[in-house]
Design an enzyme around this catalytic site. Structure first.
Site, mmCIF file in Angstrom:
data_model
loop_
_atom_site.group_PDB
_atom_site.id
_atom_site.type_symbol
_atom_site.label_atom_id
_atom_site.label_comp_id
_atom_site.label_asym_id
_atom_site.label_seq_id
_atom_site.Cartn_x
_atom_site.Cartn_y
_atom_site.Cartn_z
ATOM 1 N N GLU A 36 2.433 -20.756 -19.712
ATOM 2 C CA GLU A 36 2.609 -19.510 -20.453
ATOM 3 C C GLU A 36 1.352 -18.507 -20.426
ATOM 4 O O GLU A 36 0.258 -19.020 -20.153
ATOM 5 C CB GLU A 36 2.726 -19.741 -21.818
ATOM 6 C CG GLU A 36 4.380 -20.326 -21.906
ATOM 7 C CD GLU A 36 4.905 -20.468 -23.347
ATOM 8 O OE1 GLU A 36 3.997 -20.199 -24.388
ATOM 9 O OE2 GLU A 36 6.169 -21.144 -23.390
ATOM 10 N N LYS A 189 17.771 0.775 12.719
ATOM 11 C CA LYS A 189 17.427 -0.453 12.313
ATOM 12 C C LYS A 189 18.561 -0.984 11.491
ATOM 13 O O LYS A 189 19.140 -0.327 10.445
ATOM 14 C CB LYS A 189 16.310 -0.937 11.309
ATOM 15 C CG LYS A 189 16.034 -2.355 11.144
ATOM 16 C CD LYS A 189 14.448 -2.191 10.187
ATOM 17 C CE LYS A 189 14.614 -2.199 8.724
ATOM 18 N NZ LYS A 189 13.582 -2.584 7.907
ATOM 19 N N SER A 220 6.201 -6.184 4.679
ATOM 20 C CA SER A 220 6.273 -7.678 3.868
ATOM 21 C C SER A 220 6.049 -8.899 5.014
ATOM 22 O O SER A 220 5.046 -9.044 5.134
ATOM 23 C CB SER A 220 7.735 -7.740 3.233
ATOM 24 O OG SER A 220 7.810 -8.881 2.737
ATOM 25 N N GLY A 223 7.922 -8.311 10.111
ATOM 26 C CA GLY A 223 9.032 -8.310 11.109
ATOM 27 C C GLY A 223 9.527 -6.923 11.720
ATOM 28 O O GLY A 223 9.598 -6.450 12.782
ATOM 29 N N THR A 224 9.664 -5.672 10.808
ATOM 30 C CA THR A 224 10.004 -4.633 11.035
ATOM 31 C C THR A 224 8.961 -3.843 12.091
ATOM 32 O O THR A 224 9.319 -3.233 13.202
ATOM 33 C CB THR A 224 9.927 -3.719 9.889
ATOM 34 O OG1 THR A 224 11.047 -4.325 9.123
ATOM 35 C CG2 THR A 224 10.605 -2.184 10.061
HETATM 36 C C1 R5P Z 1 12.753 -1.662 4.452
HETATM 37 O O1 R5P Z 1 13.742 -1.094 4.532
HETATM 38 C C2 R5P Z 1 11.561 -1.297 4.092
HETATM 39 O O2 R5P Z 1 11.036 0.036 4.158
HETATM 40 C C3 R5P Z 1 10.371 -1.931 4.896
HETATM 41 O O3 R5P Z 1 10.717 -1.648 6.373
HETATM 42 C C4 R5P Z 1 10.586 -3.572 4.949
HETATM 43 O O4 R5P Z 1 10.700 -3.935 3.475
HETATM 44 C C5 R5P Z 1 9.465 -4.234 5.610
HETATM 45 O O5 R5P Z 1 9.754 -5.624 5.543
HETATM 46 P P1 R5P Z 1 9.426 -6.503 6.800
HETATM 47 O O6 R5P Z 1 7.748 -6.579 7.004
HETATM 48 O O7 R5P Z 1 9.655 -8.138 6.314
HETATM 49 O O8 R5P Z 1 9.945 -6.383 8.132
#
Ligand code: R5P
Length: 294
Positions: A36, A189, A220, A223-224
């Site tokens: 907590e 995409k 994140s 991958g994108t």
């Molecule tokens: C998605 O629509 C966001 O704008 C980012 O492109 C996405 O969150 C990126 O995620 P990752 O780095 O896992 O591909």
């Protein structure tokens, strides 16, 4: 107005206090053996409007609880108004029911925060404008894209191609283009909502021989950006850079992006990281000064 320095955004909070000349209220935080959270304002807010600077990147659930407890503490300490400055707003991607049986996470979160005492929100490049409509208090959504684009101008990349990795991020690329003055475009995409797998294509883009900067709100897993870099290399881009507002950089994202041929990754201090080369403090300072005088 006073600025409460949330534990998730210490440096950004301090910088903002310095730029605005507003008094900083420090916070002590500890975690009990059972997990907590205990949180306490180290000085009085003296019945003044407060702004709590606290991002909600991972561990997002802990940081949300800290933010809620800080809002409650400020209200009990006499603050008539509490503005949450949350550069990265967690759960903003679940802003509608995509599949039957889901909830709307951002709406639930906002109701919880309002219940804790938050009266207004300042955030940066929220994932979707639609999420803002779900929030039960006034919101200010600022864009850090011009600051990121300016970073590349300073590096000598004026006229670089501003690329959005999907159509939804096109507004981001257009804001960057206004500063860079070069071409603009986006990839396509598609995401499978069940598996999370994405497919990107770059038909019709004229990037051969160009310096291309991929702008996105969030990186994140990477991958994108990795997928976008692969397409750009195949299309003959001369140099590839990437910039994002919220560098979540989960796991090995950073190395994987660099290995994919991206020369540099630039982010903001929305989420502190070793690529947070652009500070949001000047942007937040302007917004808070406007709130103070308005
Ligand atoms: C998605 O629509 C966001 O704008 C980012 O492109 C996405 O969150 C990126 O995620 P990752 O780095 O896992 O591909």
């Amino acid at each position: 107005m006073k600025i409460i320095i949330g534990p998730a955004s210490k440096e950004l909070g301090e910088k903002t206090a310095e730029l605005t000349n507003l008094e900083a209220v420090q916070v002590s935080l500890k975690t009990f053996p059972d997990g907590e959270v205990y949180i306490r304002l180290e000085s009085s807010v003296n019945c003044e409007h407060v702004a709590i600077v606290q991002t909600t990147s991972p561990p997002q659930n802990d940081r949300i609880v800290q933010l809620a407890f800080l809002a409650d503490a400020a209200k009990r300490n006499g603050a008539p108004n509490v503005t949450a400055v949350v550069p990265y707003l967690a759960y903003a991607r679940q802003d509608k029911v995509f599949l039957p049986g889901e909830g709307i996470s951002i709406e639930t979160l906002a109701r919880m925060l309002k219940g804790a005492g938050i009266d207004a929100l300042v955030t940066i490049n929220i994932h979707s404008e639609n999420a803002l409509k779900k929030l039960p208090f006034p919101t200010t959504n600022l864009s850090a894209i011009p600051l990121l684009a300016e970073y590349f101008v300073q590096k000598g990349f004026k006229k670089a191609f501003a690329l959005a990795p999907d159509k939804g991020a096109m507004y981001i690329a257009e804001q960057a283009q206004e500063v860079l003055g070069g071409d603009v475009g986006h990839l396509e995409k598609q995401r499978d909502r069940y598996t999370g797998q994405t497919r990107q294509t770059g038909m019709g883009l004229k990037v051969k021989g160009q310096v291309v900067i991929i702008f996105d709100d969030i990186i994140s897993t990477g991958g994108t950006i990795i997928g976008a870099a692969k397409i750009l290399r195949e299309m003959g881009a001369a140099k590839i850079f990437t910039a994002c507002v919220h560098p979540l950089l989960i796991g090995d994202a950073q190395n994987r992006i660099l290995e994919a041929g991206v020369e540099e990754i630039v982010g903001t201090d929305s989420i502190p990281s070793n690529i947070s080369k652009v500070s949001l403090a000047p942007l937040i300072a302007i917004a808070l000064k406007a709130q103070e005088s308005g």
